[in-house]
Write a protein that holds these residues in place. Sequence first.
Motif, short mmCIF file in Angstrom:
data_model
loop_
_atom_site.label_atom_id
_atom_site.label_comp_id
_atom_site.label_asym_id
_atom_site.label_seq_id
_atom_site.Cartn_x
_atom_site.Cartn_y
_atom_site.Cartn_z
N THR A 248 13.85 87.99 26.87
CA THR A 248 14.97 87.75 27.56
C THR A 248 14.14 89.16 28.61
O THR A 248 14.31 89.39 29.81
CB THR A 248 16.24 88.86 27.37
OG1 THR A 248 16.23 87.23 26.19
CG2 THR A 248 16.54 89.23 28.39
N ALA A 249 14.08 90.28 28.35
CA ALA A 249 13.35 91.40 29.38
C ALA A 249 11.57 91.39 30.22
O ALA A 249 11.03 91.80 30.85
CB ALA A 249 13.06 93.18 28.21
N LEU A 250 11.42 89.74 29.19
CA LEU A 250 9.68 89.70 30.15
C LEU A 250 9.73 87.98 30.69
O LEU A 250 8.87 87.90 31.85
CB LEU A 250 8.92 89.54 28.98
CG LEU A 250 8.85 90.76 28.03
CD1 LEU A 250 7.67 91.04 27.12
CD2 LEU A 250 8.79 92.51 28.97
N VAL A 251 10.36 87.36 30.45
CA VAL A 251 10.63 85.85 30.99
C VAL A 251 12.19 85.95 32.01
O VAL A 251 11.86 85.01 33.46
CB VAL A 251 10.01 84.93 30.56
CG1 VAL A 251 10.43 83.52 31.13
CG2 VAL A 251 9.30 85.07 29.50
N PHE A 252 12.88 85.52 31.38
CA PHE A 252 14.32 85.30 31.33
C PHE A 252 14.36 86.24 32.45
O PHE A 252 15.93 85.46 33.97
CB PHE A 252 15.29 84.75 30.69
CG PHE A 252 14.83 84.51 29.46
CD1 PHE A 252 14.80 82.56 29.66
CD2 PHE A 252 15.25 84.57 28.18
CE1 PHE A 252 14.57 81.67 28.49
CE2 PHE A 252 14.88 83.21 26.96
CZ PHE A 252 14.55 82.53 27.35
N ASN A 253 14.35 87.10 33.50
CA ASN A 253 14.70 87.98 33.74
C ASN A 253 13.88 88.01 35.06
O ASN A 253 13.96 87.43 36.64
CB ASN A 253 14.80 89.74 33.42
CG ASN A 253 13.22 89.86 33.36
OD1 ASN A 253 12.11 89.46 32.89
ND2 ASN A 253 13.02 91.40 33.80
N THR A 254 13.17 87.06 35.33
CA THR A 254 12.33 86.60 36.31
C THR A 254 12.60 85.19 37.01
O THR A 254 12.60 84.92 38.07
CB THR A 254 11.15 86.48 36.11
OG1 THR A 254 10.18 87.84 35.38
CG2 THR A 254 9.96 86.29 37.33
N LEU A 255 12.20 84.34 35.76
CA LEU A 255 12.41 82.32 35.97
C LEU A 255 14.18 82.53 36.24
O LEU A 255 13.68 80.63 36.75
CB LEU A 255 12.08 82.17 34.36
CG LEU A 255 10.29 82.20 34.53
CD1 LEU A 255 9.93 82.13 33.50
CD2 LEU A 255 10.12 81.96 36.39
N PHE A 256 15.26 82.64 35.86
CA PHE A 256 16.61 81.97 36.12
C PHE A 256 17.27 82.92 36.93
O PHE A 256 18.30 82.62 36.67
CB PHE A 256 17.09 82.10 34.31
CG PHE A 256 16.42 81.30 33.54
CD1 PHE A 256 17.20 79.88 33.72
CD2 PHE A 256 14.88 81.53 33.33
CE1 PHE A 256 16.34 78.84 32.75
CE2 PHE A 256 14.37 80.33 32.07
CZ PHE A 256 14.93 78.80 31.40
N PHE A 257 16.23 84.24 37.28
CA PHE A 257 17.86 84.69 38.44
C PHE A 257 16.86 84.94 40.07
O PHE A 257 15.61 84.98 40.04
CB PHE A 257 17.91 86.02 38.03
CG PHE A 257 18.38 85.53 37.01
CD1 PHE A 257 19.83 85.98 36.66
CD2 PHE A 257 18.29 86.29 35.57
CE1 PHE A 257 20.44 85.90 35.60
CE2 PHE A 257 18.46 86.14 34.33
CZ PHE A 257 19.65 85.83 34.16
N PRO A 258 17.23 85.10 40.26
CA PRO A 258 16.98 85.50 42.30
C PRO A 258 15.89 86.74 42.41
O PRO A 258 16.43 87.18 41.82
CB PRO A 258 17.96 84.47 43.16
CG PRO A 258 19.42 85.62 42.18
CD PRO A 258 19.01 84.93 40.68
N GLU A 259 14.83 86.12 42.97
CA GLU A 259 14.16 87.98 43.32
C GLU A 259 15.21 88.99 43.65
O GLU A 259 15.97 88.79 44.56
CB GLU A 259 12.71 87.10 44.23
CG GLU A 259 11.90 86.33 43.58
CD GLU A 259 11.09 86.49 44.28
OE1 GLU A 259 10.78 87.31 45.69
OE2 GLU A 259 10.22 85.43 44.56
N GLY A 260 15.16 90.12 43.17
CA GLY A 260 15.81 91.50 43.78
C GLY A 260 15.42 92.10 43.07
O GLY A 260 14.36 92.99 42.99
N ASP A 261 16.60 92.83 42.56
CA ASP A 261 16.46 94.32 41.81
C ASP A 261 15.95 93.63 40.55
O ASP A 261 17.01 92.98 39.85
CB ASP A 261 17.30 95.49 42.11
CG ASP A 261 17.31 96.53 41.07
OD1 ASP A 261 16.24 96.51 40.47
OD2 ASP A 261 18.14 97.33 41.02
N PRO A 262 14.70 93.82 39.55
CA PRO A 262 14.18 94.19 39.00
C PRO A 262 14.93 94.48 37.22
O PRO A 262 15.40 93.80 36.54
CB PRO A 262 12.79 94.32 38.28
CG PRO A 262 12.00 94.79 40.33
CD PRO A 262 13.49 94.96 41.04
#
Length: 513
Positions: A50-64
Amino acid sequence: MSSTTRAPRPEGAQHLSDQEYAANLRRATLSSSIGSAMEYFDFAMYGLMTALVFNTLFFPEGDPAMNTVAAFGIYGVGFVARPFGGLLFGTLGDRVGRKWVLVVTVLLMGGSSTLIGVLPTFHQAGYLAPILLVILRLLQGLGAGAEQAGATVLMAEYAPVRRRGFFSALPFIGIQAGTLLAALVFTLLTLMPEAAFLAYGWRLPFLASFVLIIVALLIRSHLRETPTFVHLEKHEQVAERPLREIFTRGRPGVVVGIGLRMAENGGSYMFQSLALAFVTSAAIGLDRGIVTWGVTLGSLLGMITVPLSGHLSDRFGRVPVYRAGAVFMLAYTFPAWYLLSIGSEAVAVAVIAIGLGIAVNTMLGPQCAMLPELFGARHRYLGVAMAREISAVLAGGLAGVLGAALLAWTDGNWIVLAVYMGTLASITVGATFLVPETRGRDLLRTEDALRVSTEEHDHVHETGTPVGDDSATGHSATGDPTTGDPRPGDPTQDDPTEGSASAAGRSRRLARR
């Protein structure tokens, strides 16, 4: 000793030889362990990703930070679904039996996890990607909502009475094995080049869930129904409406069970996922591959502390051992989060390992027998499921999303996380003063432990055996063939005043089975 002179066996096991009983006890242990391993492998792996993959691959680029909050929100969706799965399958488990419900839950849980491994990313499918992830997390949560409760009830109803704490804790080594396997696999995956890991490496552990499904189905298809449920069917005492019984008679047990689980469940997920997100954030910047070893070592330690604390609860009682674990977590909370904040990888590994391996698992060991002992036989599956899964939402589910939000809002302040965990631990310490001692309770009783007579509590406290237990007379022929301990239940202890299902209702249940 001949069968004509031996003491009565528990209903459902009286026609089994000692070898058959031992074989079914082993099969129940293995079946429950594999299901527990699958559930916690999937959930631990999802938490790590969740904190290392899904937040990057499943959401648009923006506020990390906000993407991390959103990813943990989907993580929490699985917990929201768990009470509904516990409600549905817990009711079925009390109406049609424990065995077949466990077959369905492992299919639902494992199948959903496997499909996560083939999902498209946001770059490939846009907003359809997180929507599909939410759907699969819902299905995964529905299955998990009854899997662990079913495994808990299954082992408690199979286990010898005087060693119920130890035997009931054995399948929960599967929790440690699943968590350990997830941590090891994730650590190995982080050794891959980052481009390869984000392209396909993260999918591999989810696809591997298919293997565990096959193994679990093969074992569970050969498992006999528990002696307690067979007894209920034979005496036409299976509840037609277990949900009504939970709301009319079982609410005190559910409420106390929720309180008991707050520190154990919430602490587990905070150390497994939130602590990793905290120490690998930009503010602290520790290496994610190294810190994950804290979860690995904690799981290894748990393989010892879970059965050990279960054994200690057989000797000293469920409540004292459980309370000791809750008090330890309360005392450990502030030092732990401060040490995580100082930015040392070795210290972070040690803090997470101790938090999981000792603080959390000292409560988990006695809990394995305590929760089933809190509820009467007619609604035990549903009661355990409700206590476990409502607490999973309030503690485990909120731990990720609320913790991530607190980190974002306070710019990574460790004190708010310590206060949060300390609050969960305080609730559990208080709950241990509300629950009666349940060690040695007869699981054929249909009344909940919070409603039984004072005389039974006095008898258990003084002798360590349930009222009507014939084991004290030396009739070990009905016991565990390896220890001589009494087998689960005793038909001589049935409460004839409890309501029974109609013969027509029993026929309908048998037809459904």
